[in-house]
Design a protein around this motif. Structure first.
Motif, PDB file in Angstrom:
ATOM      1  N   LEU A  46      41.797  43.247  26.612  1.00  0.00           N
ATOM      2  CA  LEU A  46      40.944  42.816  27.721  1.00  0.00           C
ATOM      3  C   LEU A  46      40.604  44.022  28.577  1.00  0.00           C
ATOM      4  N   THR A  47      39.322  44.164  28.918  1.00  0.00           N
ATOM      5  CA  THR A  47      38.881  45.257  29.774  1.00  0.00           C
ATOM      6  C   THR A  47      37.629  44.837  30.530  1.00  0.00           C
ATOM      7  N   VAL A  48      37.254  45.633  31.511  1.00  0.00           N
ATOM      8  CA  VAL A  48      36.033  45.375  32.284  1.00  0.00           C
ATOM      9  C   VAL A  48      34.882  46.085  31.591  1.00  0.00           C
ATOM     10  N   TRP A  49      33.791  45.363  31.393  1.00  0.00           N
ATOM     11  CA  TRP A  49      32.616  45.929  30.742  1.00  0.00           C
ATOM     12  C   TRP A  49      31.669  46.498  31.785  1.00  0.00           C
ATOM     13  N   THR A  50      30.599  47.118  31.360  1.00  0.00           N
ATOM     14  CA  THR A  50      29.679  47.800  32.271  1.00  0.00           C
ATOM     15  C   THR A  50      29.019  46.858  33.270  1.00  0.00           C
ATOM     16  N   ASP A  51      28.907  45.564  32.934  1.00  0.00           N
ATOM     17  CA  ASP A  51      28.311  44.602  33.874  1.00  0.00           C
ATOM     18  C   ASP A  51      29.362  43.958  34.779  1.00  0.00           C
ATOM     19  N   TRP A  52      30.578  44.499  34.774  1.00  0.00           N
ATOM     20  CA  TRP A  52      31.714  44.057  35.562  1.00  0.00           C
ATOM     21  C   TRP A  52      32.334  42.754  35.067  1.00  0.00           C
ATOM     22  N   SER A  53      31.861  42.245  33.940  1.00  0.00           N
ATOM     23  CA  SER A  53      32.493  41.059  33.363  1.00  0.00           C
ATOM     24  C   SER A  53      33.743  41.497  32.598  1.00  0.00           C
ATOM     25  N   LEU A  54      34.574  40.540  32.287  1.00  0.00           N
ATOM     26  CA  LEU A  54      35.786  40.800  31.513  1.00  0.00           C
ATOM     27  C   LEU A  54      35.448  40.609  30.047  1.00  0.00           C
ATOM     28  N   THR A  55      35.704  41.610  29.243  1.00  0.00           N
ATOM     29  CA  THR A  55      35.458  41.489  27.811  1.00  0.00           C
ATOM     30  C   THR A  55      36.788  41.343  27.088  1.00  0.00           C
ATOM     31  N   VAL A  56      36.791  40.542  26.031  1.00  0.00           N
ATOM     32  CA  VAL A  56      38.010  40.217  25.312  1.00  0.00           C
ATOM     33  C   VAL A  56      37.759  40.376  23.824  1.00  0.00           C
ATOM     34  N   ALA A 100      28.134  32.343  34.576  1.00  0.00           N
ATOM     35  CA  ALA A 100      28.804  31.980  33.319  1.00  0.00           C
ATOM     36  C   ALA A 100      29.424  33.184  32.609  1.00  0.00           C
ATOM     37  N   GLU A 101      29.751  34.245  33.361  1.00  0.00           N
ATOM     38  CA  GLU A 101      30.406  35.414  32.784  1.00  0.00           C
ATOM     39  C   GLU A 101      31.909  35.288  32.991  1.00  0.00           C
ATOM     40  N   LEU A 102      32.659  35.646  31.973  1.00  0.00           N
ATOM     41  CA  LEU A 102      34.113  35.631  32.066  1.00  0.00           C
ATOM     42  C   LEU A 102      34.559  36.699  33.066  1.00  0.00           C
ATOM     43  N   PHE A 103      35.395  36.300  34.033  1.00  0.00           N
ATOM     44  CA  PHE A 103      35.890  37.285  34.992  1.00  0.00           C
ATOM     45  C   PHE A 103      37.407  37.249  35.147  1.00  0.00           C
ATOM     46  N   GLU A 104      38.078  36.267  34.528  1.00  0.00           N
ATOM     47  CA  GLU A 104      39.518  36.160  34.708  1.00  0.00           C
ATOM     48  C   GLU A 104      40.113  35.316  33.584  1.00  0.00           C
ATOM     49  N   VAL A 105      41.305  35.691  33.145  1.00  0.00           N
ATOM     50  CA  VAL A 105      42.052  34.891  32.175  1.00  0.00           C
ATOM     51  C   VAL A 105      43.494  34.835  32.642  1.00  0.00           C
TER      52      VAL A 105
END
Length: 128
Positions: A46-56, A100-105
């Protein structure tokens, strides 16, 4: 390395046994990713992507992802309180923002809770 799944599909890890949980940091100590390593040698990164969303990403290996440039300069630091062979992923709760962007898990790991999120473009983790 084989990418097995990404996004919401990658979060289908309930019941997986945890080998270790690590922080992936830059050479300056900055947190760049969190990686859950499973006993079958797969990992969830899990990391932060360039659009500040969380990528998994669910991966077939435990390597530092290539997009964390330069991967060989990244440091993997084990989080001891979450690295126990008896832990398994009990629950996975993703949260999305208004776009609708993932920001937390939130993960439940052997009775402990791990929150990984993106706040203002920074990766955060909380352990309860």
């Amino acid at each position: 390395m084989a990418l097995l799944a990404e996004g919401a599909d990658a979060l289908d890890v309930q019941g997986c046994k945890i080998f270790e949980v690590v922080r992936i940091c830059g050479d300056d100590g900055s947190l760049e990713a969190v990686q859950l390593v499973f006993s079958d040698d797969r990992s969830l990164t899990l990391t932060v992507w360039t659009d500040w969303s969380l990528t998994v990403e669910l991966r077939s290996d435990i390597a530092v992802p290539e997009y964390l440039w330069l991967p060989e300069e990244r440091v993997r630091i084990v989080i001891p309180e979450l690295s126990d062979l008896s832990f398994e992923v009990g629950e996975v709760v993703p949260r999305h923002n208004d776009a609708a962007e993932l920001f937390e898990v939130r993960f439940v790991l052997g009775g402990r809770q791990l929150l990984v999120g993106s706040t203002g473009g920074n990766l955060i983790i909380e352990i309860e």
